[in-house]
Motif scaffolding. Structure first.
Motif, PDB file in Angstrom:
ATOM      1  N   ARG A 104      29.530  25.798 -35.906  1.00 57.48           N
ATOM      2  CA  ARG A 104      30.618  26.383 -36.216  1.00 57.48           C
ATOM      3  C   ARG A 104      31.619  25.593 -37.246  1.00 57.48           C
ATOM      4  NH1 ARG A 104      34.166  28.046 -31.305  1.00 57.48           N
ATOM      5  NH2 ARG A 104      35.725  28.330 -33.065  1.00 57.48           N
ATOM      6  N   LEU A 105      31.574  24.194 -37.214  1.00 60.28           N
ATOM      7  CA  LEU A 105      32.259  23.423 -38.079  1.00 60.28           C
ATOM      8  C   LEU A 105      31.586  23.367 -39.545  1.00 60.28           C
ATOM      9  CD1 LEU A 105      34.695  21.269 -38.611  1.00 60.28           C
ATOM     10  CD2 LEU A 105      33.016  19.574 -37.634  1.00 60.28           C
ATOM     11  N   GLU A 106      30.462  23.298 -39.565  1.00 61.54           N
ATOM     12  CA  GLU A 106      29.539  23.374 -40.757  1.00 61.54           C
ATOM     13  C   GLU A 106      29.696  24.794 -41.545  1.00 61.54           C
ATOM     14  OE1 GLU A 106      25.417  22.651 -39.846  1.00 61.54           O
ATOM     15  OE2 GLU A 106      26.027  20.591 -39.058  1.00 61.54           O
ATOM     16  N   GLU A 107      30.065  26.013 -40.586  1.00 64.53           N
ATOM     17  CA  GLU A 107      30.187  27.097 -41.179  1.00 64.53           C
ATOM     18  C   GLU A 107      31.738  27.608 -41.652  1.00 64.53           C
ATOM     19  OE1 GLU A 107      26.328  29.079 -38.829  1.00 64.53           O
ATOM     20  OE2 GLU A 107      28.597  29.763 -38.282  1.00 64.53           O
ATOM     21  N   VAL A 108      32.566  26.546 -41.497  1.00 64.20           N
ATOM     22  CA  VAL A 108      34.006  27.076 -41.614  1.00 64.20           C
ATOM     23  C   VAL A 108      34.286  27.379 -43.368  1.00 64.20           C
ATOM     24  CG1 VAL A 108      36.208  25.987 -42.176  1.00 64.20           C
ATOM     25  CG2 VAL A 108      34.984  25.874 -39.840  1.00 64.20           C
ATOM     26  N   GLU A 110      32.448  28.599 -45.245  1.00 64.95           N
ATOM     27  CA  GLU A 110      31.887  30.165 -45.752  1.00 64.95           C
ATOM     28  C   GLU A 110      32.478  31.281 -45.131  1.00 64.95           C
ATOM     29  OE1 GLU A 110      28.278  28.645 -44.113  1.00 64.95           O
ATOM     30  OE2 GLU A 110      28.499  27.046 -45.784  1.00 64.95           O
ATOM     31  N   GLN A 111      33.514  30.948 -44.316  1.00 64.62           N
ATOM     32  CA  GLN A 111      34.218  31.971 -43.629  1.00 64.62           C
ATOM     33  C   GLN A 111      35.568  32.762 -44.444  1.00 64.62           C
ATOM     34  OE1 GLN A 111      33.637  33.017 -40.364  1.00 64.62           O
ATOM     35  NE2 GLN A 111      31.933  31.521 -40.507  1.00 64.62           N
ATOM     36  N   PRO A 112      35.572  33.962 -44.253  1.00 69.90           N
ATOM     37  CA  PRO A 112      36.509  34.679 -45.201  1.00 69.90           C
ATOM     38  C   PRO A 112      37.858  33.852 -45.339  1.00 69.90           C
ATOM     39  CG  PRO A 112      35.441  36.112 -43.696  1.00 69.90           C
ATOM     40  CD  PRO A 112      34.976  34.868 -43.193  1.00 69.90           C
ATOM     41  N   ASP A 113      38.081  33.526 -44.256  1.00 72.86           N
ATOM     42  CA  ASP A 113      39.654  32.768 -43.957  1.00 72.86           C
ATOM     43  C   ASP A 113      39.344  31.456 -43.259  1.00 72.86           C
ATOM     44  OD1 ASP A 113      42.122  31.800 -43.222  1.00 72.86           O
ATOM     45  OD2 ASP A 113      42.844  33.652 -42.352  1.00 72.86           O
ATOM     46  N   PRO A 114      38.948  30.431 -43.975  1.00 73.49           N
ATOM     47  CA  PRO A 114      38.703  29.122 -43.501  1.00 73.49           C
ATOM     48  C   PRO A 114      39.845  28.281 -42.750  1.00 73.49           C
ATOM     49  CG  PRO A 114      37.777  29.000 -45.811  1.00 73.49           C
ATOM     50  CD  PRO A 114      38.878  30.423 -45.347  1.00 73.49           C
ATOM     51  N   ALA A 115      40.722  28.744 -42.973  1.00 76.86           N
ATOM     52  CA  ALA A 115      42.130  28.174 -42.370  1.00 76.86           C
ATOM     53  C   ALA A 115      42.281  28.658 -41.006  1.00 76.86           C
ATOM     54  CB  ALA A 115      43.244  28.358 -43.172  1.00 76.86           C
ATOM     55  N   ALA A 116      42.184  29.849 -40.578  1.00 73.89           N
ATOM     56  CA  ALA A 116      42.005  30.623 -39.490  1.00 73.89           C
ATOM     57  C   ALA A 116      40.771  30.102 -38.599  1.00 73.89           C
ATOM     58  CB  ALA A 116      42.064  31.930 -39.722  1.00 73.89           C
ATOM     59  N   LYS A 163      38.011  14.594 -34.810  1.00 75.54           N
ATOM     60  CA  LYS A 163      38.252  14.001 -36.094  1.00 75.54           C
ATOM     61  C   LYS A 163      37.510  14.559 -37.272  1.00 75.54           C
ATOM     62  CE  LYS A 163      37.226   9.580 -38.023  1.00 75.54           C
ATOM     63  NZ  LYS A 163      36.497   8.024 -37.964  1.00 75.54           N
ATOM     64  N   GLN A 164      36.397  15.219 -37.018  1.00 68.74           N
ATOM     65  CA  GLN A 164      35.470  15.937 -38.250  1.00 68.74           C
ATOM     66  C   GLN A 164      36.319  17.205 -38.482  1.00 68.74           C
ATOM     67  OE1 GLN A 164      31.879  16.216 -36.004  1.00 68.74           O
ATOM     68  NE2 GLN A 164      30.942  14.410 -37.170  1.00 68.74           N
ATOM     69  N   ILE A 165      36.977  17.987 -37.645  1.00 69.45           N
ATOM     70  CA  ILE A 165      37.680  18.942 -37.922  1.00 69.45           C
ATOM     71  C   ILE A 165      39.122  18.590 -38.651  1.00 69.45           C
ATOM     72  CG2 ILE A 165      39.452  20.607 -37.003  1.00 69.45           C
ATOM     73  CD1 ILE A 165      37.442  20.832 -34.507  1.00 69.45           C
ATOM     74  N   ASP A 166      39.785  17.443 -38.535  1.00 69.24           N
ATOM     75  CA  ASP A 166      40.860  17.029 -39.192  1.00 69.24           C
ATOM     76  C   ASP A 166      40.355  16.451 -40.479  1.00 69.24           C
ATOM     77  OD1 ASP A 166      42.500  17.383 -37.067  1.00 69.24           O
ATOM     78  OD2 ASP A 166      42.531  15.162 -36.574  1.00 69.24           O
ATOM     79  N   GLU A 167      39.188  15.847 -40.729  1.00 65.89           N
ATOM     80  CA  GLU A 167      38.837  15.476 -41.985  1.00 65.89           C
ATOM     81  C   GLU A 167      38.423  16.988 -42.868  1.00 65.89           C
ATOM     82  OE1 GLU A 167      36.606  11.288 -40.626  1.00 65.89           O
ATOM     83  OE2 GLU A 167      35.449  13.004 -40.895  1.00 65.89           O
ATOM     84  N   LEU A 168      37.676  17.888 -42.264  1.00 71.37           N
ATOM     85  CA  LEU A 168      37.399  18.997 -42.892  1.00 71.37           C
ATOM     86  C   LEU A 168      38.959  19.658 -43.490  1.00 71.37           C
ATOM     87  CD1 LEU A 168      35.320  21.013 -44.247  1.00 71.37           C
ATOM     88  CD2 LEU A 168      35.282  22.181 -41.984  1.00 71.37           C
ATOM     89  N   GLU A 169      39.921  19.769 -42.604  1.00 72.77           N
ATOM     90  CA  GLU A 169      41.100  20.306 -43.039  1.00 72.77           C
ATOM     91  C   GLU A 169      41.687  19.528 -44.125  1.00 72.77           C
ATOM     92  OE1 GLU A 169      43.830  20.154 -39.942  1.00 72.77           O
ATOM     93  OE2 GLU A 169      45.089  21.929 -40.627  1.00 72.77           O
ATOM     94  N   GLU A 170      41.565  18.239 -44.053  1.00 69.64           N
ATOM     95  CA  GLU A 170      42.059  17.336 -45.142  1.00 69.64           C
ATOM     96  C   GLU A 170      41.415  17.755 -46.386  1.00 69.64           C
ATOM     97  OE1 GLU A 170      44.504  15.161 -44.765  1.00 69.64           O
ATOM     98  OE2 GLU A 170      44.574  14.232 -46.620  1.00 69.64           O
TER      99      GLU A 170
END
Length: 175
Positions: A104-108, A110-116, A163-170
């Motif tokens: 799921r983290l790797e696919e964020v 490609e999602q229509p709404d990556p933030a959500a 931590k990886q989620i935070d890094e991807l968000e950044e």
């Protein structure tokens, strides 16, 4: 203050997973003021070195005790159980969940709404961390160190995921 204290003893606490973070922060500031090396500038060289050693011990103890994963690992270490961070759990159900969370983290992106998608994944990870922290506290307090060790391995994965989620968000939203 003796230099051979464990991290809990530095702060006058009993070893336990549950820590009053506010009381820990207050005591940390008190100890930092008491043992700040600048306060010992006019003292002997030996006293200055001792103040530096004490300040370093206080900082290390604070770093470990304020972080739930490090605190859990430290508690197990005090009990004679060393858990290398690279080891993972043998719980196949959790391993499957781990794979799905990683996918799921790797696919964020490609999602229509990556933030959500990222918010949803972050909330799920936070919930899993909270549940695992509770499980660690219960098993450790109950003396089941094997279960506590397994819980720590899960916490290590979940903390890394967070931590990886935070890094991807950044990476995605802070250009």
């Amino acid at each position: 203050m003796a230099t051979n204290l464990n991290h809990f003893e530095v702060f006058g606490l009993q070893p336990a997973f549950a820590v009053d973070r506010s009381a820990l922060a207050t005591r940390y500031r008190e100890l930092q003021r008491e043992f700040h090396p600048d306060k010992y500038a006019s003292h002997s060289e030996g006293e200055q070195l001792l103040a530096i050693k004490m300040a370093a011990q206080i900082n290390e103890a604070h770093t470990v005790l304020r972080d739930p994963v490090q605190r859990a690992a430290y508690l197990l270490k005090l009990a004679g159980v060393d858990v290398p961070p690279e080891q993972t759990t043998k719980d196949t159900e959790f391993l499957m969940q781990q794979m799905m969370l990683r996918e799921r983290l790797e696919e964020v992106r490609e999602q229509p709404d990556p933030a959500a998608a990222l918010d949803e994944l972050s909330a799920e990870a936070r919930g899993l961390i909270s549940s695992e922290e509770q499980r660690f506290a219960e098993t450790y307090d109950g003396g089941d160190l094997g279960a506590a060790e397994d819980s720590l391995r899960k916490l290590q994965f979940l903390a890394k995921l967070e931590k990886q989620i935070d890094e991807l968000e950044e990476d995605l939203f802070n250009d």
